[in-house]
Motif scaffolding. Structure first.
Motif, mmCIF file in Angstrom:
data_model
loop_
_atom_site.group_PDB
_atom_site.id
_atom_site.type_symbol
_atom_site.label_atom_id
_atom_site.label_comp_id
_atom_site.label_asym_id
_atom_site.label_seq_id
_atom_site.Cartn_x
_atom_site.Cartn_y
_atom_site.Cartn_z
ATOM 1 N N THR A 47 -22.405 -27.929 -30.833
ATOM 2 C CA THR A 47 -21.438 -28.951 -31.220
ATOM 3 C C THR A 47 -20.992 -28.697 -32.656
ATOM 4 O OG1 THR A 47 -23.084 -30.470 -32.122
ATOM 5 C CG2 THR A 47 -22.594 -30.649 -29.734
ATOM 6 N N VAL A 48 -19.922 -29.341 -33.038
ATOM 7 C CA VAL A 48 -19.461 -29.228 -34.422
ATOM 8 C C VAL A 48 -20.522 -29.790 -35.363
ATOM 9 C CG1 VAL A 48 -17.700 -29.983 -36.050
ATOM 10 C CG2 VAL A 48 -17.030 -29.238 -33.769
ATOM 11 N N ALA A 49 -21.167 -30.870 -34.944
ATOM 12 C CA ALA A 49 -22.248 -31.444 -35.763
ATOM 13 C C ALA A 49 -23.365 -30.422 -35.971
ATOM 14 C CB ALA A 49 -22.793 -32.708 -35.116
ATOM 15 N N ILE A 108 -8.193 -24.904 -49.743
ATOM 16 C CA ILE A 108 -9.206 -23.892 -49.403
ATOM 17 C C ILE A 108 -9.085 -23.501 -47.935
ATOM 18 C CG2 ILE A 108 -11.690 -23.509 -49.133
ATOM 19 C CD1 ILE A 108 -12.017 -25.254 -51.719
ATOM 20 N N ILE A 109 -8.968 -24.485 -47.062
ATOM 21 C CA ILE A 109 -8.856 -24.196 -45.627
ATOM 22 C C ILE A 109 -7.645 -23.318 -45.338
ATOM 23 C CG2 ILE A 109 -8.279 -25.244 -43.395
ATOM 24 C CD1 ILE A 109 -10.120 -27.579 -44.192
ATOM 25 N N GLU A 110 -6.494 -23.709 -45.863
ATOM 26 C CA GLU A 110 -5.266 -22.963 -45.567
ATOM 27 C C GLU A 110 -5.335 -21.530 -46.085
ATOM 28 O OE1 GLU A 110 -2.628 -23.732 -43.617
ATOM 29 O OE2 GLU A 110 -3.852 -25.466 -43.101
ATOM 30 N N ASN A 111 -5.987 -21.341 -47.211
ATOM 31 C CA ASN A 111 -6.054 -19.992 -47.778
ATOM 32 C C ASN A 111 -7.155 -19.132 -47.175
ATOM 33 O OD1 ASN A 111 -4.034 -19.413 -50.057
ATOM 34 N ND2 ASN A 111 -4.593 -21.561 -50.305
ATOM 35 N N HIS A 120 -12.038 -21.019 -36.717
ATOM 36 C CA HIS A 120 -10.904 -21.942 -36.708
ATOM 37 C C HIS A 120 -11.291 -23.355 -36.281
ATOM 38 C CE1 HIS A 120 -10.171 -22.292 -32.352
ATOM 39 N NE2 HIS A 120 -10.703 -21.094 -32.308
ATOM 40 N N ILE A 121 -12.241 -23.492 -35.380
ATOM 41 C CA ILE A 121 -12.637 -24.833 -34.926
ATOM 42 C C ILE A 121 -13.252 -25.637 -36.066
ATOM 43 C CG2 ILE A 121 -14.935 -24.198 -34.075
ATOM 44 C CD1 ILE A 121 -14.380 -26.170 -31.739
ATOM 45 N N ILE A 122 -14.002 -24.979 -36.924
ATOM 46 C CA ILE A 122 -14.599 -25.665 -38.069
ATOM 47 C C ILE A 122 -13.503 -26.136 -39.016
ATOM 48 C CG2 ILE A 122 -16.109 -25.391 -40.079
ATOM 49 C CD1 ILE A 122 -17.644 -23.299 -38.346
ATOM 50 N N PHE A 123 -12.555 -25.249 -39.312
ATOM 51 C CA PHE A 123 -11.447 -25.617 -40.186
ATOM 52 C C PHE A 123 -10.647 -26.773 -39.595
ATOM 53 C CE2 PHE A 123 -11.555 -21.009 -41.693
ATOM 54 C CZ PHE A 123 -12.271 -21.315 -42.842
ATOM 55 N N ASP A 124 -10.393 -26.722 -38.291
ATOM 56 C CA ASP A 124 -9.617 -27.771 -37.630
ATOM 57 C C ASP A 124 -10.331 -29.120 -37.699
ATOM 58 O OD1 ASP A 124 -7.732 -25.848 -37.046
ATOM 59 O OD2 ASP A 124 -8.286 -25.669 -34.929
ATOM 60 N N VAL A 125 -11.634 -29.123 -37.510
ATOM 61 C CA VAL A 125 -12.396 -30.380 -37.558
ATOM 62 C C VAL A 125 -12.388 -30.947 -38.966
ATOM 63 C CG1 VAL A 125 -14.714 -31.372 -37.377
ATOM 64 C CG2 VAL A 125 -13.843 -29.902 -35.568
ATOM 65 N N VAL A 126 -12.646 -30.125 -39.958
ATOM 66 C CA VAL A 126 -12.631 -30.612 -41.344
ATOM 67 C C VAL A 126 -11.248 -31.155 -41.684
ATOM 68 C CG1 VAL A 126 -12.839 -29.945 -43.771
ATOM 69 C CG2 VAL A 126 -14.495 -29.094 -42.090
ATOM 70 N N GLN A 127 -10.245 -30.405 -41.324
ATOM 71 C CA GLN A 127 -8.869 -30.810 -41.604
ATOM 72 C C GLN A 127 -8.547 -32.155 -40.938
ATOM 73 O OE1 GLN A 127 -6.204 -27.680 -40.572
ATOM 74 N NE2 GLN A 127 -4.492 -28.603 -41.630
ATOM 75 N N SER A 128 -8.996 -32.357 -39.726
ATOM 76 C CA SER A 128 -8.698 -33.598 -39.007
ATOM 77 C C SER A 128 -9.327 -34.815 -39.681
ATOM 78 C CB SER A 128 -9.168 -33.502 -37.552
ATOM 79 O OG SER A 128 -10.571 -33.592 -37.467
ATOM 80 N N GLN A 129 -10.358 -34.590 -40.488
ATOM 81 C CA GLN A 129 -11.033 -35.701 -41.154
ATOM 82 C C GLN A 129 -10.327 -36.135 -42.430
ATOM 83 O OE1 GLN A 129 -13.732 -37.339 -39.707
ATOM 84 N NE2 GLN A 129 -12.941 -36.029 -38.079
ATOM 85 N N ILE A 130 -9.399 -35.318 -42.934
ATOM 86 C CA ILE A 130 -8.776 -35.660 -44.232
ATOM 87 C C ILE A 130 -7.273 -35.901 -44.142
ATOM 88 C CG2 ILE A 130 -10.550 -34.628 -45.648
ATOM 89 C CD1 ILE A 130 -8.968 -32.116 -45.874
ATOM 90 N N ILE A 131 -6.690 -35.684 -42.974
ATOM 91 C CA ILE A 131 -5.264 -35.958 -42.830
ATOM 92 C C ILE A 131 -5.046 -37.046 -41.787
ATOM 93 C CG2 ILE A 131 -4.528 -33.681 -43.576
ATOM 94 C CD1 ILE A 131 -4.094 -32.934 -40.648
ATOM 95 N N LYS A 132 -3.875 -37.636 -41.845
ATOM 96 C CA LYS A 132 -3.503 -38.676 -40.864
ATOM 97 C C LYS A 132 -2.978 -38.035 -39.621
ATOM 98 C CE LYS A 132 -2.676 -42.997 -42.784
ATOM 99 N NZ LYS A 132 -1.783 -44.071 -42.951
#
Length: 132
Positions: A47-49, A108-111, A120-132
């Protein structure tokens, strides 16, 4: 260029840094993760966790790294926060300070995402937590 809305409703525009700057960020992150036992193994039941739990030392090393922060700030000069060019002065106010970590995390994620396609799944999960 990628446009996002932070949870604070501020708009940000993330532009990729020049390759040399992005590579400096990549090397800084690798340097911090080197001794922390980074494990990106993803089994079917992972899992991501689990990924975050298994990599907490690496995550904390990156988050606390002066080298990563300084290199991320070099990347940030190509980005906009609330339609303004990046500067540390933008985050002096307590109302904007709350956006500093999410904004820098997006940078950092984008770069890094193109250097770590398998993560990519880790980046996507982190990103989903900080954007609307």
């Amino acid at each position: 260029m990628n446009k996002y809305k932070l949870k604070s409703n501020k708009n940000v525009e993330i532009n990729l840094a020049p390759i040399e700057t992005a590579l400096s960020l990549y090397r800084a992150v690798i340097h911090e993760c080197k001794g922390a036992g980074l494990d990106l193994t993803i089994a079917e039941e992972t899992t991501v966790a689990d990924l975050f739990k298994n990599n907490i030392d690496a995550i904390l090393s990156v988050m606390g790294s002066e080298l990563v922060l300084e290199t991320a700030k070099d990347c940030a000069v190509h980005c906009l926060y609330d339609n303004q060019k990046f500067s540390m002065d933008l985050f002096e106010d307590r109302k904007t300070r709350v956006d500093f970590i999410p904004f820098m995390t997006l940078i950092i994620i984008e770069n890094l995402r193109y250097f770590f396609e398998e993560a990519h799944i880790i980046f996507d999960v982190v990103q989903s937590q900080i954007i609307k």
